[in-house]
Each structure stands twice: as structure tokens, then as C-alpha cells.
Scaffold this motif. Structure first.
Motif, PDB file in Angstrom:
ATOM      1  N   ALA A  10      38.982 115.137  30.107  1.00  0.00           N
ATOM      2  CA  ALA A  10      38.087 114.072  30.560  1.00  0.00           C
ATOM      3  C   ALA A  10      37.164 113.645  29.416  1.00  0.00           C
ATOM      4  O   ALA A  10      36.958 112.450  29.182  1.00  0.00           O
ATOM      5  N   LEU A  11      36.646 114.627  28.698  1.00  0.00           N
ATOM      6  CA  LEU A  11      35.712 114.311  27.615  1.00  0.00           C
ATOM      7  C   LEU A  11      36.404 113.614  26.448  1.00  0.00           C
ATOM      8  O   LEU A  11      35.795 112.816  25.743  1.00  0.00           O
ATOM      9  N   GLU A  12      37.672 113.897  26.287  1.00  0.00           N
ATOM     10  CA  GLU A  12      38.443 113.215  25.258  1.00  0.00           C
ATOM     11  C   GLU A  12      38.405 111.715  25.514  1.00  0.00           C
ATOM     12  O   GLU A  12      38.202 110.909  24.609  1.00  0.00           O
ATOM     13  N   ILE A  13      38.586 111.366  26.772  1.00  0.00           N
ATOM     14  CA  ILE A  13      38.552 109.958  27.174  1.00  0.00           C
ATOM     15  C   ILE A  13      37.136 109.402  26.982  1.00  0.00           C
ATOM     16  O   ILE A  13      36.944 108.295  26.484  1.00  0.00           O
ATOM     17  N   ALA A  58      25.392 115.589  24.159  1.00  0.00           N
ATOM     18  CA  ALA A  58      24.636 116.830  24.401  1.00  0.00           C
ATOM     19  C   ALA A  58      23.592 116.693  25.511  1.00  0.00           C
ATOM     20  O   ALA A  58      23.325 117.640  26.241  1.00  0.00           O
ATOM     21  N   ASP A  59      22.999 115.494  25.635  1.00  0.00           N
ATOM     22  CA  ASP A  59      21.964 115.301  26.657  1.00  0.00           C
ATOM     23  C   ASP A  59      22.490 114.548  27.872  1.00  0.00           C
ATOM     24  O   ASP A  59      21.717 114.116  28.720  1.00  0.00           O
ATOM     25  N   ALA A  60      23.768 114.366  27.921  1.00  0.00           N
ATOM     26  CA  ALA A  60      24.340 113.575  29.010  1.00  0.00           C
ATOM     27  C   ALA A  60      24.286 114.308  30.343  1.00  0.00           C
ATOM     28  O   ALA A  60      24.289 115.529  30.409  1.00  0.00           O
ATOM     29  N   VAL A  61      24.203 113.499  31.375  1.00  0.00           N
ATOM     30  CA  VAL A  61      24.181 114.032  32.738  1.00  0.00           C
ATOM     31  C   VAL A  61      25.560 113.824  33.351  1.00  0.00           C
ATOM     32  O   VAL A  61      26.138 112.748  33.235  1.00  0.00           O
ATOM     33  N   LEU A  62      26.047 114.844  33.989  1.00  0.00           N
ATOM     34  CA  LEU A  62      27.317 114.720  34.693  1.00  0.00           C
ATOM     35  C   LEU A  62      27.037 114.444  36.159  1.00  0.00           C
ATOM     36  O   LEU A  62      26.350 115.213  36.830  1.00  0.00           O
ATOM     37  N   GLU A  63      27.537 113.309  36.619  1.00  0.00           N
ATOM     38  CA  GLU A  63      27.348 112.956  38.026  1.00  0.00           C
ATOM     39  C   GLU A  63      28.662 113.156  38.757  1.00  0.00           C
ATOM     40  O   GLU A  63      29.636 112.455  38.501  1.00  0.00           O
ATOM     41  N   ILE A  64      28.669 114.090  39.663  1.00  0.00           N
ATOM     42  CA  ILE A  64      29.888 114.368  40.421  1.00  0.00           C
ATOM     43  C   ILE A  64      29.766 113.811  41.826  1.00  0.00           C
ATOM     44  O   ILE A  64      28.820 114.104  42.547  1.00  0.00           O
ATOM     45  N   GLU A  65      30.731 112.976  42.160  1.00  0.00           N
ATOM     46  CA  GLU A  65      30.770 112.451  43.521  1.00  0.00           C
ATOM     47  C   GLU A  65      31.868 113.191  44.274  1.00  0.00           C
ATOM     48  O   GLU A  65      33.037 113.149  43.895  1.00  0.00           O
ATOM     49  N   LEU A  66      31.488 113.885  45.311  1.00  0.00           N
ATOM     50  CA  LEU A  66      32.466 114.640  46.086  1.00  0.00           C
ATOM     51  C   LEU A  66      33.133 113.740  47.117  1.00  0.00           C
ATOM     52  O   LEU A  66      32.463 113.045  47.869  1.00  0.00           O
ATOM     53  N   ILE A  67      34.448 113.762  47.099  1.00  0.00           N
ATOM     54  CA  ILE A  67      35.203 112.923  48.019  1.00  0.00           C
ATOM     55  C   ILE A  67      35.812 113.788  49.121  1.00  0.00           C
ATOM     56  O   ILE A  67      36.609 114.674  48.844  1.00  0.00           O
ATOM     57  N   PRO A  68      35.414 113.540  50.363  1.00  0.00           N
ATOM     58  CA  PRO A  68      35.986 114.338  51.452  1.00  0.00           C
ATOM     59  C   PRO A  68      37.438 113.959  51.704  1.00  0.00           C
ATOM     60  O   PRO A  68      37.893 112.900  51.275  1.00  0.00           O
ATOM     61  N   GLU A 104      41.615 113.280  44.488  1.00  0.00           N
ATOM     62  CA  GLU A 104      41.299 112.655  43.214  1.00  0.00           C
ATOM     63  C   GLU A 104      40.456 113.528  42.286  1.00  0.00           C
ATOM     64  O   GLU A 104      39.652 114.349  42.720  1.00  0.00           O
ATOM     65  N   LEU A 105      40.726 113.351  41.036  1.00  0.00           N
ATOM     66  CA  LEU A 105      39.870 113.913  40.003  1.00  0.00           C
ATOM     67  C   LEU A 105      39.887 112.855  38.918  1.00  0.00           C
ATOM     68  O   LEU A 105      40.861 112.704  38.202  1.00  0.00           O
ATOM     69  N   GLN A 106      38.836 112.073  38.867  1.00  0.00           N
ATOM     70  CA  GLN A 106      38.860 110.972  37.918  1.00  0.00           C
ATOM     71  C   GLN A 106      37.488 110.631  37.371  1.00  0.00           C
ATOM     72  O   GLN A 106      36.465 110.882  38.006  1.00  0.00           O
ATOM     73  N   LEU A 107      37.519 110.046  36.208  1.00  0.00           N
ATOM     74  CA  LEU A 107      36.294 109.543  35.611  1.00  0.00           C
ATOM     75  C   LEU A 107      35.962 108.237  36.297  1.00  0.00           C
ATOM     76  O   LEU A 107      36.835 107.418  36.521  1.00  0.00           O
ATOM     77  N   THR A 108      34.716 108.045  36.650  1.00  0.00           N
ATOM     78  CA  THR A 108      34.363 106.788  37.296  1.00  0.00           C
ATOM     79  C   THR A 108      33.496 105.909  36.408  1.00  0.00           C
ATOM     80  O   THR A 108      33.660 104.706  36.374  1.00  0.00           O
TER      81      THR A 108
END
Ligand SMILES: [Zn+2]
Length: 113
Positions: A10-13, A58-68, A104-108
Motif C-alpha cells: 500500500a505504501l509503495e503506491i 513519518a507524521d502521516a495519519v492512517l485513517e481506517i474505514e471499517l466496512i461491515p 475490500e482492502l484498498q487505499l481510498t
């Protein structure tokens, strides 16, 4: 912990994307994680923290949206959220194998500057 490998891809992208935009800083990375993706959000977060060290994220925030999980019943033409161990339609009682979301597991989104 396969989350590390997933996060690496994911980070590569993300880094590729930032490079294309001539960004020097990555502020936010958004991801969708389905309940059936087999990914543990905490582990994903942990992998993220470890992998962005000493990078422009380094200071980035990861926002995870959980999909039911959402199933679709062709019989009733309706969508429903299945129980933990049952994929039966609550209206007609027929089990369905049709998943509409949850895998799903995707970058948004990515926020850079
Ligand atoms: Zn039904």
C-alpha cells in the motif's frame, strides 16, 4: 503478521503517488478495510507506524474505514448485514453466498503537500 506485507504494498503506491505530485510530505493515508478481509486494523496501524519511520510520511495519519459485511438476497432483492455465523436472509430465511461488501482492502485517499 501479513499486515506488514500488505502495508508495504500500500505504501509503495502512496509513495509513488506522492512522487508524481512532487510532494515532500504525506499527511494522510486513508484505507478501507472490510470485515472479511482477514486484516486486523490494529496490526495494520502498527505496520504503518513502523514502515513510515524516517520517510516523508513519518507524521502521516492512517485513517481506517471499517466496512461491515453486506450480503445480497436475490430472492428478496435486498441487502442485509449477516449475523456472525449465518448468512441467512432475515426476510426469507434463505442463505446467500452473494457478498456486496466486506472483503475490500484498498487505499481510498492520500493527502500530500
Ligand atoms: Zn431473502
Amino acid at each position: 503478521m501479513h499486515e506488514v506485507g500488505l502495508m508495504e504494498s500500500a505504501l509503495e503506491i502512496v509513495f509513488d503517488n506522492a512522487k508524481h505530485q512532487n510532494a515532500t510530505r504525506i499527511h494522510k493515508v486513508g484505507m478501507k478495510v472490510g470485515a472479511l478481509s482477514g486484516v486486523v486494523p490494529d496490526a495494520l496501524e502498527f505496520a504503518f507506524e513502523a514502515l513510515v519511520r524516517n520517510t516523508i510520511a513519518a507524521d502521516a495519519v492512517l485513517e481506517i474505514e471499517l466496512i461491515p459485511v453486506t450480503c445480497y438476497c436475490p430472492n428478496c432483492n435486498s441487502e442485509f448485514e449477516p449475523g456472525e455465523f449465518s448468512y441467512e436472509c432475515p426476510q426469507c430465511g434463505k442463505p446467500t453466498g452473494e457478498l456486496r461488501q466486506g472483503q475490500e482492502l484498498q487505499l481510498t485517499h492520500i493527502e500530500v503537500s
